[in-house]
Design a protein around this motif. Structure first.
Motif, PDB file in Angstrom:
ATOM      1  N   PHE A  15      13.427  12.408 -30.726  1.00 10.29           N
ATOM      2  CA  PHE A  15      13.203  13.211 -29.524  1.00 10.29           C
ATOM      3  C   PHE A  15      12.337  12.355 -28.614  1.00 10.29           C
ATOM      4  CE2 PHE A  15      13.798  16.621 -32.726  1.00 10.29           C
ATOM      5  CZ  PHE A  15      14.891  17.249 -32.145  1.00 10.29           C
ATOM      6  N   ILE A  20      12.130  11.287 -35.488  1.00 10.79           N
ATOM      7  CA  ILE A  20      11.828  12.399 -36.402  1.00 10.79           C
ATOM      8  C   ILE A  20      12.539  12.200 -37.738  1.00 10.79           C
ATOM      9  CG2 ILE A  20      11.945  14.894 -36.725  1.00 10.79           C
ATOM     10  CD1 ILE A  20      10.047  13.994 -34.490  1.00 10.79           C
ATOM     11  N   PRO A  39       6.293  19.032 -46.293  1.00 13.44           N
ATOM     12  CA  PRO A  39       5.283  19.579 -45.385  1.00 13.44           C
ATOM     13  C   PRO A  39       5.897  19.973 -44.056  1.00 13.44           C
ATOM     14  CG  PRO A  39       4.706  17.338 -46.087  1.00 13.44           C
ATOM     15  CD  PRO A  39       6.051  17.631 -46.639  1.00 13.44           C
ATOM     16  N   SER A  40       5.244  20.851 -43.350  1.00 14.41           N
ATOM     17  CA  SER A  40       5.777  21.274 -42.058  1.00 14.41           C
ATOM     18  C   SER A  40       5.674  20.114 -41.073  1.00 14.41           C
ATOM     19  CB  SER A  40       5.047  22.530 -41.586  1.00 14.41           C
ATOM     20  OG  SER A  40       4.280  22.258 -40.456  1.00 14.41           O
ATOM     21  N   GLY A  41       6.719  19.971 -40.255  1.00  9.91           N
ATOM     22  CA  GLY A  41       6.780  18.855 -39.317  1.00  9.91           C
ATOM     23  C   GLY A  41       7.426  17.617 -39.900  1.00  9.91           C
ATOM     24  N   SER A  42       7.908  17.698 -41.149  1.00 11.37           N
ATOM     25  CA  SER A  42       8.469  16.497 -41.778  1.00 11.37           C
ATOM     26  C   SER A  42       9.926  16.257 -41.376  1.00 11.37           C
ATOM     27  CB  SER A  42       8.360  16.611 -43.302  1.00 11.37           C
ATOM     28  OG  SER A  42       8.990  17.782 -43.760  1.00 11.37           O
ATOM     29  N   GLY A  43      10.545  17.227 -40.660  1.00 10.31           N
ATOM     30  CA  GLY A  43      11.903  17.012 -40.168  1.00 10.31           C
ATOM     31  C   GLY A  43      12.967  17.797 -40.912  1.00 10.31           C
ATOM     32  N   LYS A  44      12.569  18.760 -41.745  1.00 11.34           N
ATOM     33  CA  LYS A  44      13.529  19.541 -42.524  1.00 11.34           C
ATOM     34  C   LYS A  44      14.493  20.320 -41.621  1.00 11.34           C
ATOM     35  CE  LYS A  44      10.303  21.947 -44.565  1.00 11.34           C
ATOM     36  NZ  LYS A  44       9.121  21.453 -43.839  1.00 11.34           N
ATOM     37  N   SER A  45      13.915  21.037 -40.661  1.00 11.27           N
ATOM     38  CA  SER A  45      14.773  21.821 -39.759  1.00 11.27           C
ATOM     39  C   SER A  45      15.679  20.907 -38.953  1.00 11.27           C
ATOM     40  CB  SER A  45      13.927  22.661 -38.802  1.00 11.27           C
ATOM     41  OG  SER A  45      13.198  23.623 -39.508  1.00 11.27           O
ATOM     42  N   THR A  46      15.136  19.815 -38.487  1.00 12.55           N
ATOM     43  CA  THR A  46      15.927  18.889 -37.683  1.00 12.55           C
ATOM     44  C   THR A  46      17.118  18.367 -38.486  1.00 12.55           C
ATOM     45  OG1 THR A  46      13.909  18.254 -36.520  1.00 12.55           O
ATOM     46  CG2 THR A  46      15.809  16.810 -36.250  1.00 12.55           C
ATOM     47  N   GLU A  55      21.678  19.823 -33.363  1.00 13.23           N
ATOM     48  CA  GLU A  55      21.046  18.611 -32.832  1.00 13.23           C
ATOM     49  C   GLU A  55      22.052  17.479 -32.985  1.00 13.23           C
ATOM     50  OE1 GLU A  55      18.348  18.734 -31.311  1.00 13.23           O
ATOM     51  OE2 GLU A  55      17.147  20.362 -32.164  1.00 13.23           O
TER      52      GLU A  55
HETATM   53  N1  LIG Z   1      13.732  19.846 -29.653  1.00 14.41           N
HETATM   54  C1  LIG Z   1      12.647  19.096 -29.975  1.00 14.41           C
HETATM   55  N2  LIG Z   1      12.044  18.341 -29.050  1.00 14.41           N
HETATM   56  C2  LIG Z   1      10.968  17.589 -29.359  1.00 14.41           C
HETATM   57  N3  LIG Z   1      10.428  17.519 -30.576  1.00 14.41           N
HETATM   58  C3  LIG Z   1      10.981  18.252 -31.553  1.00 14.41           C
HETATM   59  C4  LIG Z   1      12.111  19.088 -31.305  1.00 14.41           C
HETATM   60  N4  LIG Z   1      12.450  19.701 -32.460  1.00 14.41           N
HETATM   61  C5  LIG Z   1      11.566  19.277 -33.379  1.00 14.41           C
HETATM   62  N5  LIG Z   1      10.678  18.399 -32.854  1.00 14.41           N
HETATM   63  C6  LIG Z   1       9.595  17.734 -33.561  1.00 14.41           C
HETATM   64  O1  LIG Z   1      10.126  17.151 -34.713  1.00 14.41           O
HETATM   65  C7  LIG Z   1       9.206  17.229 -35.777  1.00 14.41           C
HETATM   66  C8  LIG Z   1       9.883  17.814 -36.994  1.00 14.41           C
HETATM   67  O2  LIG Z   1      10.218  19.147 -36.732  1.00 14.41           O
HETATM   68  P1  LIG Z   1      11.023  20.042 -37.749  1.00 14.41           P
HETATM   69  O3  LIG Z   1      12.308  19.383 -38.073  1.00 14.41           O
HETATM   70  O4  LIG Z   1      11.078  21.403 -37.184  1.00 14.41           O
HETATM   71  O5  LIG Z   1      10.065  20.001 -39.030  1.00 14.41           O
HETATM   72  P2  LIG Z   1      10.002  20.993 -40.251  1.00 14.41           P
HETATM   73  O6  LIG Z   1      11.178  21.921 -40.186  1.00 14.41           O
HETATM   74  O7  LIG Z   1      10.010  20.107 -41.449  1.00 14.41           O
HETATM   75  O8  LIG Z   1       8.709  21.728 -40.132  1.00 14.41           O
HETATM   76  C9  LIG Z   1       8.039  18.059 -35.292  1.00 14.41           C
HETATM   77  O9  LIG Z   1       6.979  17.187 -34.977  1.00 14.41           O
HETATM   78  C10 LIG Z   1       8.547  18.704 -34.058  1.00 14.41           C
HETATM   79  O10 LIG Z   1       7.538  18.885 -33.122  1.00 14.41           O
END
Ligand SMILES: Nc1ncnc2c1ncn2[C@@H]1O[C@H](COP(=O)(O)OP(=O)(O)O)[C@@H](O)[C@H]1O
Ligand SMILES: [Mg+2]
Lengths: 258, 235
Positions: A15, A20, A39-46, A55
């Motif tokens: 991003f 990420i 951990p949260s913020g590690s990129g799991k959702s992404t 995405e």
């Molecule tokens: N659309 C986006 N634009 C900018 N940064 C993003 C976006 N989506 C996620 N991020 C960043 O990517 C990192 C990983 O996010 P995410 O995949 O949600 O982590 P998790 O699900 O493991 O908590 C975070 O630092 C988040 O701020």
């Protein structure tokens, strides 16, 4: 060897100038349950959102049953992407039901609009799945009239009614009050027992251990370690994994340290 | 005291009320069609502005500024007197001496619809952008395209959320139909003017006219308030 349902090859996602996901390789076989923790913020959702192209990867490839989201020239076509997505059910942390539709209308809408089913046909399928998630008596309620747990079960029924070949769950129970988590996990558990291919992101470690065929530990955009639930929860190899497992499974043991 | 002695509401009510009712039918016609047009334009302009097409957005912004920067009455007069001449001008390239005419009521409907459509598009637009992006993602994940998501998931919610504001615009539009008197539409004001100047019952006539608008708009305001309450419950 069972066929590959999902194939991820050297996936990178940035991003802006922030990377990420830093090179993810992952295969999910038919009927396999893969649980992603970290951990949260590690990129799991992404990562999960890349699997159905919510995405668009910066580089690397995603294949669903061997089929790429991009065409042979590597071009993005919305129609093609939308079509592949119908094979992949997704459940979000925040439910995202359509608020102006009743529970059953939520489950019917995409069947009619996207699968081109008749209303009667869609209604039958919707009733079947709402019954399956235990909401036969809530079909005509609006989302605002349902508890979080009920809304999430409607969302699961909505995804299942498309008869997807695999399901993605992104922290499906994280937004729920503790007493409502059980019902939703029960529905997911049943789905797992029926052999659905699933990729789940969750903070419920007991649940991960129970349903997961394979656990993937992610940290800072890479897969640090993966293996059977026993490998990860009982005999983690990497320090980062050990620390994370220790912290989430035995938070009390760290209190003195911090 | 002369004025007071000569007041004759009885006669005015008797003679003017049927006239007002006939005028009302025309005013309601103008409102219904004008409002439908405004609704369609409002949604289309909002979607156009959010389409991500720079050129389209630019054209729409210029148009919006033109409409919002001029009085409704001027727009109505323009629609009735000038637009037909402009259309005639174009047609005369192909058909010499062609004269385009526009029915006053049609001019009124177009004028009201375009003016209100511009204001309502802003309501729809802000409503669209406040709808949680989770709604779009849920639809996309189910296999909807962006266009399908916009029209079958987002727009219905955005218009529903805008209903109370639309209701107020509807009431405003009913009252604004009185401006159509200036382009010879035979609605309430024009009929009242004619009656007052024939009978010299000035106070009576215009008071009745004002009361007629009140009778129309007060209950409608209540309906809008009720709708607002009901919608808030299901938000
Ligand atoms: N659309 C986006 N634009 C900018 N940064 C993003 C976006 N989506 C996620 N991020 C960043 O990517 C990192 C990983 O996010 P995410 O995949 O949600 O982590 P998790 O699900 O493991 O908590 C975070 O630092 C988040 O701020
Ligand atoms: Mg997440």
């Amino acid at each position: 060897m069972p066929e590959k349902m999902i194939e991820v090859i050297d996936l990178h996602k940035s991003f802006g100038n922030q990377e990420i996901l830093k090179g993810i390789d992952l295969n999910v076989r038919k009927g396999e349950k893969v649980v992603i923790i970290g951990p949260s913020g590690s990129g799991k959702s992404t990562l999960l959102r890349c699997l159905n192209y919510l995405e668009v990867p910066t580089s690397g490839a995603i294949k669903i049953e061997g089929k790429s989201f991009l065409d042979e020239q590597g071009k993005y076509h919305e129609k093609r992407v939308a079509e592949l997505r119908t094979e992949i059910g997704m459940v979000f942390q925040s439910f995202n039901l359509f608020p102006m539709m009743t529970a059953i209308e939520n489950v019917m809408a995409a069947q009619i609009k996207i699968r081109k089913k008749t209303k009667e046909d869609a209604r039958k399928t919707a009733e079947l799945y709402l019954d399956k998630v235990g909401l036969a008596d809530r079909m005509n309620h609006y989302p605002s009239q349902l508890s979080g747990g009920q809304q999430q079960r409607v969302a699961i029924a909505r995804a299942l009614a498309m008869r997807p070949k695999m399901m993605l769950f992104d922290e499906a129970t994280s937004a729920l009050d503790p007493e409502l988590v059980g019902d939703v996990l029960q529905v997911i558990r049943q789905l797992a027992d029926e052999g659905m291919t699933m990729v789940l992101v969750t903070h419920e470690m007991r649940f991960a251990e129970e349903v997961g065929d394979r656990i993937i530990f992610m940290d800072r955009g890479v897969i640090v370690e993966e293996g059977s639930p026993e490998d990860i929860f009982v005999h983690p190899q990497h320090n980062r994994t050990k620390t994370f497992i220790q912290r989430v499974l035995h938070p009390e043991s760290l209190e003195g340290v911090q | 005291m002369n004025i007071l002695n000569n007041l004759d509401f009885g006669t005015a009510i008797h003679q003017l009320t049927p006239q007002l009712l006939q005028g009302l039918v025309i005013a309601l016609e103008a409102t219904i069609f004008g409002f439908l047009l405004a609704l369609v334009l409002g949604v289309l302009i909002a979607v156009g502005r959010l389409s991500g097409r720079k050129f389209l957005n630019g054209v729409l912004v210029v148009f919006l500024e033109m409409i919002r920067g001029t009085p409704l009455l001027v727009q109505l007069v323009y629609m009735f007197y000038v637009v037909p001449l402009l259309i005639s001008l174009v047609f005369q390239f192909f058909i010499p001496d062609y004269q385009f005419r526009m029915n006053p009521l049609l001019s009124g409907v177009l004028g009201l619809g375009i003016n209100y459509g511009c204001y309502m598009s802003e309501v729809v637009r802000s409503s669209i952008v406040t709808i949680h992006k989770g709604q779009t993602e849920a639809a996309l994940a189910l296999g909807y395209t962006h266009r399908q998501t916009m029209w079958s998931i987002i727009i219905p919610q955005a218009t529903r959320n805008s209903i109370p504001v639309f209701g107020n615009y509807l009431i405003m539009m009913i009252k604004d139909t009185s401006l159509l008197a200036f382009i010879t539409v035979n609605e309430l004001l024009l009929r009242t003017q004619a009656y007052a100047s024939q009978t010299f019952l000035t106070i009576e006539s215009y008071t009745l006219l004002a009361v007629a608008y009140l009778i129309l708009s007060l209950p409608l305001s209540q309906v809008v308030r009720l709708l607002e309450k009901r919608l808030r419950k299901h938000a």
